[in-house]
Design an enzyme around this catalytic site. Structure first.
Site, PDB file in Angstrom:
ATOM      1  N   TYR A  83       0.815  -1.207   0.000  1.00 31.54           N
ATOM      2  CA  TYR A  83       0.000   0.000   0.000  1.00 31.54           C
ATOM      3  C   TYR A  83       0.849   1.257   0.000  1.00 31.54           C
ATOM      4  O   TYR A  83       1.841   1.366   0.736  1.00 31.54           O
ATOM      5  CB  TYR A  83      -0.869   0.054   1.268  1.00 31.54           C
ATOM      6  CG  TYR A  83      -2.128  -0.760   1.222  1.00 31.54           C
ATOM      7  CD1 TYR A  83      -3.280  -0.265   0.617  1.00 31.54           C
ATOM      8  CD2 TYR A  83      -2.189  -2.016   1.820  1.00 31.54           C
ATOM      9  CE1 TYR A  83      -4.456  -1.001   0.606  1.00 31.54           C
ATOM     10  CE2 TYR A  83      -3.359  -2.763   1.815  1.00 31.54           C
ATOM     11  CZ  TYR A  83      -4.499  -2.250   1.204  1.00 31.54           C
ATOM     12  OH  TYR A  83      -5.662  -2.981   1.192  1.00 31.54           O
ATOM     13  N   ASP A  84       0.432   2.226  -0.798  1.00 31.36           N
ATOM     14  CA  ASP A  84       0.832   3.605  -0.569  1.00 31.36           C
ATOM     15  C   ASP A  84       0.098   4.066   0.696  1.00 31.36           C
ATOM     16  O   ASP A  84      -0.857   3.415   1.138  1.00 31.36           O
ATOM     17  CB  ASP A  84       0.435   4.459  -1.775  1.00 31.36           C
ATOM     18  CG  ASP A  84       0.652   5.933  -1.548  1.00 31.36           C
ATOM     19  OD1 ASP A  84       1.783   6.321  -1.193  1.00 31.36           O
ATOM     20  OD2 ASP A  84      -0.314   6.709  -1.715  1.00 31.36           O
ATOM     21  N   PHE A  85       0.524   5.184   1.271  1.00 32.40           N
ATOM     22  CA  PHE A  85      -0.153   5.658   2.495  1.00 32.40           C
ATOM     23  C   PHE A  85      -1.077   6.843   2.223  1.00 32.40           C
ATOM     24  O   PHE A  85      -2.290   6.734   2.302  1.00 32.40           O
ATOM     25  CB  PHE A  85       0.866   6.017   3.582  1.00 32.40           C
ATOM     26  CG  PHE A  85       0.196   6.489   4.843  1.00 32.40           C
ATOM     27  CD1 PHE A  85      -0.431   5.585   5.681  1.00 32.40           C
ATOM     28  CD2 PHE A  85       0.168   7.840   5.171  1.00 32.40           C
ATOM     29  CE1 PHE A  85      -1.085   6.015   6.831  1.00 32.40           C
ATOM     30  CE2 PHE A  85      -0.480   8.276   6.318  1.00 32.40           C
ATOM     31  CZ  PHE A  85      -1.111   7.366   7.151  1.00 32.40           C
ATOM     32  N   ASP A  86      -0.500   8.005   1.893  1.00 26.26           N
ATOM     33  CA  ASP A  86      -1.300   9.219   1.708  1.00 26.26           C
ATOM     34  C   ASP A  86      -2.247   9.081   0.524  1.00 26.26           C
ATOM     35  O   ASP A  86      -1.840   8.746  -0.586  1.00 26.26           O
ATOM     36  CB  ASP A  86      -0.380  10.422   1.475  1.00 26.26           C
ATOM     37  CG  ASP A  86       0.440  10.774   2.705  1.00 26.26           C
ATOM     38  OD1 ASP A  86      -0.106  11.428   3.603  1.00 26.26           O
ATOM     39  OD2 ASP A  86       1.617  10.378   2.765  1.00 26.26           O
ATOM     40  N   ASP A 104      -2.908   5.621  -4.988  1.00 25.31           N
ATOM     41  CA  ASP A 104      -3.845   6.606  -5.522  1.00 25.31           C
ATOM     42  C   ASP A 104      -3.242   7.485  -6.605  1.00 25.31           C
ATOM     43  O   ASP A 104      -3.959   8.264  -7.241  1.00 25.31           O
ATOM     44  CB  ASP A 104      -4.354   7.505  -4.396  1.00 25.31           C
ATOM     45  CG  ASP A 104      -3.250   8.405  -3.859  1.00 25.31           C
ATOM     46  OD1 ASP A 104      -3.339   9.636  -4.015  1.00 25.31           O
ATOM     47  OD2 ASP A 104      -2.280   7.883  -3.285  1.00 25.31           O
TER      48      ASP A 104
END
Length: 229
Positions: free
Chosen positions: A10-13, A167
């Site tokens: 996963y990316d975070f932001d 995202d």
């Protein structure tokens, strides 16, 4: 034919946490304080998903000013993080379900490690991620594949068995070049059109939809209260 999935990266932001308001507030304050004006927000949004140093260097007039602008940004981010960082709806339940399925999970982020750890703690999800790859860990950050490859190596998983959820176009490019499948999170700040150029494997409308990409038999066992093992 369904591909075995052993890991979700996963990316975070903008993917796990809704941080867009915090990021934009930090941007506006920093630009106003140092430049006396705020450039069009679209210019900042284009760099979402890349390290702060790269972002800020596009606006600073000198290397010294860049350092000062980063310091201002981070000070404000620290004071406002608790107020403005929160997990997206459905994230906690999805991570719990992935853990029940025995999925290995990692964070691959352009946010610096100290800030990432605090943000994960504020979201209550620190313990879900035994592997966190931040800009300090690599020579080339996203969209280069190096952060993704490092996360895979630390998890002991090959790229074909992993899905990267992010995202931004930078996430999609990094995952694709590393050889993972990629899932574009449409609940982040980037419109679908911006993500389509990087040819994601999947588009997700909600965090829970990543579960539909995992082996159905394991999902059915978990849904029935059994073990995914």
């Amino acid at each position: 034919m369904r591909i075995e999935t052993r890991a979700v990266l996963y990316d975070f932001d903008g993917t796990l946490a809704d941080t867009t308001e915090l990021v934009m507030e930090c941007y506006r304050l920093t630009m106003q304080q140092h430049l006396g004006e705020v450039p069009p927000e679209e210019e900042w949004l284009r760099g979402f998903g890349t390290p702060l140093e790269i972002q800020m260097n596009r606006f600073a007039r000198t290397p010294e000013e860049c350092k000062e602008m980063i310091a201002t940004y981070r000070r404000y981010q620290e004071t406002q993080a608790e107020r403005l960082i929160r997990p997206f709806a459905g994230v906690l339940e999805t991570l719990d379900a992935l853990r029940e399925l025995g999925m290995a999970m990692a964070i691959v982020t352009s946010r610096h490690r100290e800030s990432t750890l605090r943000a994960l703690d504020l979201c209550g999800i620190t313990d879900r991620f035994p592997v966190i790859v931040s800009p300090e860990d690599v020579a080339s950050p996203k969209p280069h594949p190096e952060p993704v490859l490092l996360a895979l190596d630390r998890l002991g998983v090959v790229a074909e068995q992993a899905i990267l959820v992010g995202d931004s176009p930078h996430d999609m490019a990094a995952g694709r070049e590393a050889g993972t499948r990629t899932a574009a999170a449409l609940w982040g700040p980037f419109p679908r059109k911006a993500l389509e150029s990087e040819r994601p494997t999947y588009f997700l409308r909600r965090p829970e939809e990543v579960l539909e990409l995992i082996d159905n038999g394991a999902l059915q066992r978990v849904a029935a209260g059994g073990s995914a093992a």
